[in-house]
Design a protein around this motif. Structure first.
Motif, PDB file in Angstrom:
ATOM      1  N   SER A 356      40.275  30.456  -1.853  1.00 50.42           N
ATOM      2  CA  SER A 356      39.936  29.002  -2.850  1.00 50.42           C
ATOM      3  C   SER A 356      40.350  28.940  -3.861  1.00 50.42           C
ATOM      4  CB  SER A 356      38.335  29.508  -2.700  1.00 50.42           C
ATOM      5  OG  SER A 356      37.864  29.780  -1.642  1.00 50.42           O
ATOM      6  N   PHE A 357      40.621  29.684  -4.632  1.00 50.20           N
ATOM      7  CA  PHE A 357      41.605  29.784  -6.122  1.00 50.20           C
ATOM      8  C   PHE A 357      42.840  28.489  -5.693  1.00 50.20           C
ATOM      9  CE2 PHE A 357      45.295  31.453  -8.752  1.00 50.20           C
ATOM     10  CZ  PHE A 357      44.656  30.699 -10.156  1.00 50.20           C
ATOM     11  N   LEU A 358      43.808  29.220  -4.902  1.00 46.00           N
ATOM     12  CA  LEU A 358      45.158  28.873  -4.157  1.00 46.00           C
ATOM     13  C   LEU A 358      45.004  27.208  -3.766  1.00 46.00           C
ATOM     14  CD1 LEU A 358      46.771  31.679  -2.938  1.00 46.00           C
ATOM     15  CD2 LEU A 358      47.527  30.741  -4.778  1.00 46.00           C
ATOM     16  N   ALA A 359      44.114  27.099  -2.673  1.00 41.04           N
ATOM     17  CA  ALA A 359      43.551  26.035  -2.557  1.00 41.04           C
ATOM     18  C   ALA A 359      42.784  25.075  -2.887  1.00 41.04           C
ATOM     19  CB  ALA A 359      42.575  26.129  -0.978  1.00 41.04           C
ATOM     20  N   THR A 360      42.279  25.223  -4.311  1.00 41.11           N
ATOM     21  CA  THR A 360      41.933  24.725  -5.094  1.00 41.11           C
ATOM     22  C   THR A 360      43.137  23.962  -5.985  1.00 41.11           C
ATOM     23  OG1 THR A 360      40.437  26.060  -5.526  1.00 41.11           O
ATOM     24  CG2 THR A 360      40.875  24.122  -7.253  1.00 41.11           C
ATOM     25  N   LEU A 361      44.169  24.699  -6.398  1.00 42.94           N
ATOM     26  CA  LEU A 361      45.554  24.308  -7.079  1.00 42.94           C
ATOM     27  C   LEU A 361      46.376  23.993  -6.169  1.00 42.94           C
ATOM     28  CD1 LEU A 361      46.465  27.616  -8.722  1.00 42.94           C
ATOM     29  CD2 LEU A 361      45.055  25.517  -9.978  1.00 42.94           C
ATOM     30  N   GLU A 362      45.787  23.977  -4.884  1.00 45.30           N
ATOM     31  CA  GLU A 362      46.848  22.981  -3.829  1.00 45.30           C
ATOM     32  C   GLU A 362      46.351  20.957  -4.516  1.00 45.30           C
ATOM     33  OE1 GLU A 362      48.127  21.035   0.340  1.00 45.30           O
ATOM     34  OE2 GLU A 362      45.960  21.450  -0.312  1.00 45.30           O
ATOM     35  N   VAL A 363      45.271  20.740  -4.136  1.00 45.74           N
ATOM     36  CA  VAL A 363      44.391  20.626  -4.138  1.00 45.74           C
ATOM     37  C   VAL A 363      44.593  19.259  -5.694  1.00 45.74           C
ATOM     38  CG1 VAL A 363      42.368  19.378  -4.258  1.00 45.74           C
ATOM     39  CG2 VAL A 363      42.010  20.683  -2.454  1.00 45.74           C
ATOM     40  N   LEU A 364      44.671  20.052  -6.842  1.00 44.89           N
ATOM     41  CA  LEU A 364      44.809  19.276  -8.347  1.00 44.89           C
ATOM     42  C   LEU A 364      46.597  19.230  -8.483  1.00 44.89           C
ATOM     43  CD1 LEU A 364      43.645  19.158 -11.097  1.00 44.89           C
ATOM     44  CD2 LEU A 364      44.493  21.818 -11.064  1.00 44.89           C
ATOM     45  N   GLY A 365      47.250  19.916  -7.540  1.00 49.02           N
ATOM     46  CA  GLY A 365      48.909  18.879  -7.694  1.00 49.02           C
ATOM     47  C   GLY A 365      48.413  17.882  -6.977  1.00 49.02           C
ATOM     48  N   LYS A 366      47.867  17.742  -6.018  1.00 44.69           N
ATOM     49  CA  LYS A 366      48.307  16.303  -5.417  1.00 44.69           C
ATOM     50  C   LYS A 366      47.227  15.504  -6.080  1.00 44.69           C
ATOM     51  CE  LYS A 366      46.981  18.064  -0.879  1.00 44.69           C
ATOM     52  NZ  LYS A 366      46.767  18.337   0.008  1.00 44.69           N
ATOM     53  N   LEU A 367      46.126  15.666  -5.923  1.00 46.17           N
ATOM     54  CA  LEU A 367      45.077  15.489  -6.876  1.00 46.17           C
ATOM     55  C   LEU A 367      45.525  13.678  -8.580  1.00 46.17           C
ATOM     56  CD1 LEU A 367      42.578  13.351  -7.061  1.00 46.17           C
ATOM     57  CD2 LEU A 367      41.379  15.900  -7.882  1.00 46.17           C
ATOM     58  N   MET A 368      46.203  14.942  -9.361  1.00 47.56           N
ATOM     59  CA  MET A 368      46.383  14.415 -10.472  1.00 47.56           C
ATOM     60  C   MET A 368      48.020  13.382  -9.833  1.00 47.56           C
ATOM     61  SD  MET A 368      46.317  17.975 -13.221  1.00 47.56           S
ATOM     62  CE  MET A 368      47.213  17.673 -13.726  1.00 47.56           C
ATOM     63  N   PHE A 369      48.571  14.529  -9.313  1.00 49.76           N
ATOM     64  CA  PHE A 369      50.076  12.824  -9.021  1.00 49.76           C
ATOM     65  C   PHE A 369      49.710  11.948  -8.776  1.00 49.76           C
ATOM     66  CE2 PHE A 369      53.612  11.465  -7.655  1.00 49.76           C
ATOM     67  CZ  PHE A 369      54.427  11.787  -8.709  1.00 49.76           C
ATOM     68  N   SER A 370      48.148  11.849  -7.132  1.00 49.92           N
ATOM     69  CA  SER A 370      48.300  10.481  -6.888  1.00 49.92           C
ATOM     70  C   SER A 370      47.373   9.491  -7.588  1.00 49.92           C
ATOM     71  CB  SER A 370      47.243  11.412  -6.053  1.00 49.92           C
ATOM     72  OG  SER A 370      47.601  11.381  -4.591  1.00 49.92           O
ATOM     73  N   ALA A 371      46.281  10.000  -8.432  1.00 48.63           N
ATOM     74  CA  ALA A 371      46.577   9.389  -9.962  1.00 48.63           C
ATOM     75  C   ALA A 371      46.779   8.733 -10.576  1.00 48.63           C
ATOM     76  CB  ALA A 371      44.746  10.312 -10.299  1.00 48.63           C
ATOM     77  N   LEU A 372      47.974   9.133 -10.339  1.00 49.63           N
ATOM     78  CA  LEU A 372      48.618   9.112 -11.904  1.00 49.63           C
ATOM     79  C   LEU A 372      49.740   8.124 -11.483  1.00 49.63           C
ATOM     80  CD1 LEU A 372      49.722  11.814 -14.086  1.00 49.63           C
ATOM     81  CD2 LEU A 372      47.879   9.788 -14.623  1.00 49.63           C
ATOM     82  N   ALA A 373      50.108   7.533  -9.757  1.00 53.58           N
ATOM     83  CA  ALA A 373      51.066   7.025  -8.941  1.00 53.58           C
ATOM     84  C   ALA A 373      51.284   5.794  -8.894  1.00 53.58           C
ATOM     85  CB  ALA A 373      50.929   7.911  -7.798  1.00 53.58           C
ATOM     86  N   GLY A 374      49.907   4.837  -9.029  1.00 54.79           N
ATOM     87  CA  GLY A 374      49.096   4.034  -8.869  1.00 54.79           C
ATOM     88  C   GLY A 374      49.949   3.479 -10.165  1.00 54.79           C
ATOM     89  N   GLY A 375      49.680   3.698 -11.384  1.00 54.95           N
ATOM     90  CA  GLY A 375      49.535   3.531 -12.523  1.00 54.95           C
ATOM     91  C   GLY A 375      51.489   3.750 -13.311  1.00 54.95           C
ATOM     92  N   VAL A 376      51.979   4.316 -12.615  1.00 55.31           N
ATOM     93  CA  VAL A 376      53.735   4.442 -12.788  1.00 55.31           C
ATOM     94  C   VAL A 376      54.246   3.502 -11.500  1.00 55.31           C
ATOM     95  CG1 VAL A 376      55.883   5.727 -11.692  1.00 55.31           C
ATOM     96  CG2 VAL A 376      53.732   7.326 -12.484  1.00 55.31           C
ATOM     97  N   VAL A 377      53.910   3.077 -10.547  1.00 52.16           N
ATOM     98  CA  VAL A 377      54.460   1.650  -9.651  1.00 52.16           C
ATOM     99  C   VAL A 377      54.407   0.482 -10.713  1.00 52.16           C
ATOM    100  CG1 VAL A 377      53.502   0.741  -7.919  1.00 52.16           C
ATOM    101  CG2 VAL A 377      54.075   3.005  -7.454  1.00 52.16           C
ATOM    102  N   ASP A 378      52.759   0.092 -11.100  1.00 49.00           N
ATOM    103  CA  ASP A 378      52.980  -1.018 -12.197  1.00 49.00           C
ATOM    104  C   ASP A 378      52.578  -0.867 -13.300  1.00 49.00           C
ATOM    105  OD1 ASP A 378      50.398  -1.527 -10.832  1.00 49.00           O
ATOM    106  OD2 ASP A 378      48.265  -1.080 -11.631  1.00 49.00           O
ATOM    107  N   TRP A 379      53.907   0.472 -13.914  1.00 50.25           N
ATOM    108  CA  TRP A 379      54.399  -0.044 -15.325  1.00 50.25           C
ATOM    109  C   TRP A 379      55.859  -0.242 -14.841  1.00 50.25           C
ATOM    110  CZ3 TRP A 379      53.870   0.220 -20.756  1.00 50.25           C
ATOM    111  CH2 TRP A 379      52.484   0.426 -20.859  1.00 50.25           C
ATOM    112  N   PHE A 380      56.489   0.608 -13.913  1.00 57.24           N
ATOM    113  CA  PHE A 380      58.169   0.954 -14.176  1.00 57.24           C
ATOM    114  C   PHE A 380      58.097  -0.304 -12.577  1.00 57.24           C
ATOM    115  CE2 PHE A 380      56.967   4.276 -15.795  1.00 57.24           C
ATOM    116  CZ  PHE A 380      57.425   4.593 -17.489  1.00 57.24           C
ATOM    117  N   GLY A 381      57.571  -0.546 -11.402  1.00 61.91           N
ATOM    118  CA  GLY A 381      57.955  -0.576  -9.892  1.00 61.91           C
ATOM    119  C   GLY A 381      58.296   0.072  -9.350  1.00 61.91           C
ATOM    120  N   PHE A 382      58.125  -0.524  -8.109  1.00 59.75           N
ATOM    121  CA  PHE A 382      58.039   0.464  -6.819  1.00 59.75           C
ATOM    122  C   PHE A 382      59.496   0.829  -7.035  1.00 59.75           C
ATOM    123  CE2 PHE A 382      54.794  -2.166  -5.000  1.00 59.75           C
ATOM    124  CZ  PHE A 382      53.914  -1.563  -3.892  1.00 59.75           C
TER     125      PHE A 382
END
Length: 419
Positions: A356-382
């Motif tokens: 569960s510890f490893l699976a949590t980190l796996e989700v955390l890595g994807k979740l954090m970047f997914s939440a920021l990806a939209g902002g990166v595109v809005d700021w810098f373009g596709f």
């Protein structure tokens, strides 16, 4: 073995439904309503219970039985869907967000129990490969069912009928788990007994559990790997469909090509991964597949220069998404097998917590970047954003390549895993 695969596949199927609702249905609905990519990205916060699940994993380990935890959480999902059927998303957007948060909470607790059962049930490299295939394919099939199939018919059936259907699905699975004979397996019983008997005192001293987790061979490398292996891919998979929605496809077309067809390729990749694991070493497979993923992202990034709609562009976009999802599915199966290999080196009293510890980190890595990806595109373009995603993907490929020769994925390291 077939009973184990059906049991695991069905539970991971219903566990994937909340993800499909949130990853495919909600972004298309919000984008169609005119919301920004940044706001859509922040809906990933609803996945937060998956990040916290490691905190209550020891509780699931030592209190009650897996059968009770599974029946309780799946029944909770059924009741949550029943509540959602009474809501209208146009008028109760915060209520819908609350039900999705509750669904993620129940699904994350269910995940701890079923992962613990899988660690005890699956023995040897062959069973590990097939069992992790059932896990990944079942989860993605549930995601396709919710995010592709239900999205395609929601205009006809309506929101309430969709959630009533999900209520009956969860209720049926809860009844199946209540009588499932696979949970009577002697190995699972022994693991349950050792956890309940040995972890009670340590639960009050979490630093001891932490030291035991980090002492498991291969854990430090695996932590870094699961945090980073999906970063570039996750940004591309999240943002490329929204680029198509802006320039080339309607929401209905996107729900079919990305929610059904591309995810079908993802399931094929995950299935192939389980079969190949019985024939080839995991290190050699990961080395080659990560390089192929980087090449596929170069191709997908080149499509961002085409803004004029055309049948050729649409075909190339579908091809790109299909290849990306196929390789992503293959990599996911290899990753979860690597995680389970690592967990099986731990003592039984902490195996479910370790996984569960490893699976949590796996989700955390994807979740954090997914939440920021939209902002990166809005700021810098596709185009600039996808160059960044490509760089991350190439870095991960180098990390894996190095590990197959000098690190945790060396052949002599993997041979030490329990059979």
């Amino acid at each position: 073995m077939n009973d184990k695969l059906v049991f695991l596949g069905l539970l991971y199927f219903v566990q994937g439904i909340p993800y499909g609702l949130q990853s495919s249905l909600l972004p298309v609905y919000l984008r169609g309503a005119g919301h920004s990519l940044t706001r859509i990205g922040f809906t990933k916060i609803l996945y937060f219970p998956w990040v916290l699940k490691v905190l209550w994993a020891p509780l699931v380990d030592r209190v009650g039985t897996k059968r009770r935890w599974l029946v309780g959480t799946v029944s909770g999902l059924a009741l949550t869907c029943l509540s959602s059927a009474a809501l209208a998303p146009e008028a109760h957007i915060w209520g819908v967000a609350g039900t999705l948060l509750a669904m993620n909470t129940f699904a994350s607790v269910q995940d701890i129990a079923v992962d613990g059962a899988a660690v005890g049930l699956l023995k040897g490299r062959g069973e590990l490969g097939l069992g992790n295939t059932a896990q990944v394919v079942g989860y993605k099939a549930g995601s396709v069912f919710a995010g592709g199939g239900l999205l395609a018919v929601i205009d006809v059936a309506g929101w309430s009928w969709m959630f009533m259907l999900l209520t009956f699905v969860y209720a049926g699975v809860a009844l199946y788990v209540w009588g499932a004979p696979v949970l009577d397996d002697e190995n699972v019983k022994q693991a349950d007994g050792s956890r309940r008997g040995g972890q009670g005192a340590e639960a009050m001293m979490p630093w001891r559990i932490w030291r035991k987790l980090m002492a498991v061979p291969g854990t430090p490398w695996t932590i870094l790997y699961v945090l980073t292996y999906k970063l570039g891919e996750q940004g591309a998979v999240t943002m490329f469909p929204l680029f198509l929605l802006d320039h080339h496809m309607t929401a209905r077309e996107l729900s079919f090509w990305n929610g059904v067809v591309a995810m079908g390729f993802s399931i094929c990749g995950s299935s192939l991964g389980g079969l190949l694991l019985a024939q080839f070493s995991i290190g050699a497979m990961m080395r080659r597949v990560f390089v192929l993923r980087t090449i596929s992202m170069v191709f997908q990034s080149s499509l961002l220069t085409v803004l004029e709609p055309s049948p050729l562009m649409k075909g190339m976009a579908v091809l790109s998404m299909s290849v990306q999802h196929f390789l992503g599915g293959l990599i996911t199966t290899l990753t979860f097998t690597t995680m389970m290999h690592c967990t099986q080196r731990a003592e039984e009293s902490i195996q479910a917590t370790h996984y569960s510890f490893l699976a949590t980190l796996e989700v955390l890595g994807k979740l954090m970047f997914s939440a920021l990806a939209g902002g990166v595109v809005d700021w810098f373009g596709f185009q600039v954003a996808f160059l960044f995603f490509l760089t991350l993907s190439a870095g991960t490929a180098l990390h894996v390549w190095t590990a197959t020769f000098t690190g945790a994925l060396r052949e002599n390291q993997l041979k030490e895993q329990p059979k």
